[in-house]
Design an enzyme around this catalytic site. Structure first.
Site, short mmCIF file in Angstrom:
data_model
loop_
_atom_site.label_atom_id
_atom_site.label_comp_id
_atom_site.label_asym_id
_atom_site.label_seq_id
_atom_site.Cartn_x
_atom_site.Cartn_y
_atom_site.Cartn_z
N GLY A 13 4.20 6.17 8.08
CA GLY A 13 5.61 6.09 7.72
C GLY A 13 6.27 4.82 8.21
CG ASN A 14 6.42 3.14 12.30
OD1 ASN A 14 5.92 3.98 13.03
ND2 ASN A 14 7.64 2.68 12.48
CB SER A 15 3.42 1.37 6.17
OG SER A 15 2.88 0.29 5.46
N GLY A 27 -10.91 -16.53 -12.56
CA GLY A 27 -11.55 -15.58 -13.44
C GLY A 27 -12.59 -14.71 -12.76
CB VAL A 28 -13.64 -14.30 -9.25
CG1 VAL A 28 -14.51 -13.34 -8.45
CG2 VAL A 28 -14.23 -15.69 -9.25
CB VAL A 29 -13.94 -9.34 -12.46
CG1 VAL A 29 -13.57 -7.85 -12.47
CG2 VAL A 29 -13.43 -10.03 -13.72
CG ASP A 31 0.09 -4.07 2.70
OD1 ASP A 31 0.30 -3.67 1.53
OD2 ASP A 31 0.09 -3.32 3.69
CG HIS A 72 -0.40 0.28 2.51
ND1 HIS A 72 -0.09 -0.70 3.42
CD2 HIS A 72 -0.08 1.45 3.11
CE1 HIS A 72 0.39 -0.14 4.52
NE2 HIS A 72 0.41 1.16 4.36
#
Length: 369
Positions: free
Chosen positions: A214-216, A275-277, A139, A107
């Site tokens: 910012g720690n991310s 194929g799942v959108v 993530d 992210h």
């Protein structure tokens, strides 16, 4: 081509039924609803023997040479006075080898509209490119910079952590040029919490070490000075607005390091694709509002015409009840079931179509992006 269903109301009802506490990615102002659950049993291999602990300063000093600031160009946006200004996001990254590969939170780079730069501990700035990520499952993203003059962080085994162990969160919090350090304990060794994208993020270390924007993508460090987790998200408030303190999360290194290595070698981690959108979890509330024949499962909103499910006869509006014997529930959503499968291996899909329960064998493809 895709098969779609006009399902704005359906998606709203399905998506609006989730409750819990609010979780924020560490560089966002808010986050989706989330629930904190009891820890699951870790499947990681046992860690190595305990070592004599270092002082806080000694432990952190082992990690900082491999810690970098990740600067992402967000483009031009209006400030509170309406003036257009160039904005950027600052996160943290970890050098995981001397070839220039850096592990960070996905992210951190999701909203990028321009360049990504990495600031080394020496102050040198290098342009970074995205190698790949494991979104929506984890993530995690891998960046690469030009090799040379890099120090990799020491990595330990997250499976060696015990509830109550002292840990340190190290990262470029609040756009600080120098890394900051906070101290806490391991609150849970293997917990999970609902994130955006409909996936129940699993294998998280919960800690009360203070985490800020910012720690991310930063380091959760044990007393031996080894990185055992990648700091990722934090609980800020409950759904009713009550303030929450001391609930942050880091992804276990034992889980995400093999994923990062595969991304480095192949550009992606081999995940299956039906194929799942678009899909949404069915809840009791949604079932009552929409008069659905089941209170669990995955409601298919949009699927590719050439995808494995469509080829097998499924249509938008069908509800997938289970895959490979794994029932799809709020505790085990569709994407979490998908994460347990392998591309190219046929599985039984149980679904509801025209109010009838049906079964079919489907072979998922390998995800291409």
């Amino acid at each position: 081509m895709r098969q779609t269903i006009l399902a704005a109301v359906v998606a709203g009802v399905l998506g609006g039924a989730i409750g819990g506490v609010l979780v924020a990615l560490l560089d966002d102002n808010g986050g989706p609803a989330a629930v904190i659950e009891a820890p699951a049993v870790s499947e990681a291999e046992p860690g190595r023997a305990a070592r004599d602990p270092l002082s806080v300063g000694e432990a952190v000093a082992r990690v900082i040479p491999g810690l970098v600031a990740v600067i992402v160009d967000l483009g031009v946006t209006p400030d509170p006075e309406g003036n257009l200004v160039q904005t950027e996001l600052t996160g943290t990254g970890l050098v995981i080898d001397r070839e220039g590969y850096i592990l960070t939170s996905e992210h951190n780079i999701r909203a990028v509209s321009g360049d990504i730069e990495v600031v080394l501990p020496s102050g040198e700035v290098r342009r970074a490119v995205v190698v790949g990520s494991d979104i929506p499952f984890n993530d995690v993203a891998v960046l690469r910079v030009v090799r040379g003059g890099l120090t990799a962080v020491p990595i330990g085994s997250s499976s060696s952590l015990r509830q109550g162990d002292t840990v340190y969160a190290v990262g470029h919090a609040l756009r600080q040029e120098e890394p900051t350090v906070t101290v806490g304990v391991v609150s849970q060794t293997d917990t999970r919490t609902l994130r955006d994208g409909g996936v129940l993020q699993e294998h998280l270390i919960q800690t009360d070490a203070a985490l800020n924007q910012g720690n991310s993508g930063g380091a959760l460090v044990n007393r031996a000075g080894e990185v055992v987790g990648l700091t990722s998200l934090v609980v800020r408030t409950t759904e009713t607005g009550d303030i929450v303190h001391g609930i942050g999360f880091a992804l276990q290194m034992d889980v995400i390091l093999p994923i990062a290595r595969q991304i480095i070698s192949a550009g992606r981690y081999p995940r299956p694709d039906f194929g799942v959108v678009r899909q949404e979890s069915v809840t009791e509330f949604a079932a009552e509002q929409l008069d659905l024949p089941t209170t669990t499962g995955s409601f298919l909103l949009e699927i590719r015409r050439d995808g494995p499910l469509a080829v097998a006869g499924l249509r938008p509006g069908d509800i997938v009840l289970s895959i490979d014997g794994l029932a799809i529930t709020p505790e085990l959503p569709y994407l979490n079931v998908l994460a347990r499968l392998e591309p190219g291996v046929a599985v039984e899909v149980v679904y509801v179509q025209d109010d009838r329960e049906r079964r079919v064998s489907v072979t998922p493809e390998a995800r291409t992006s």
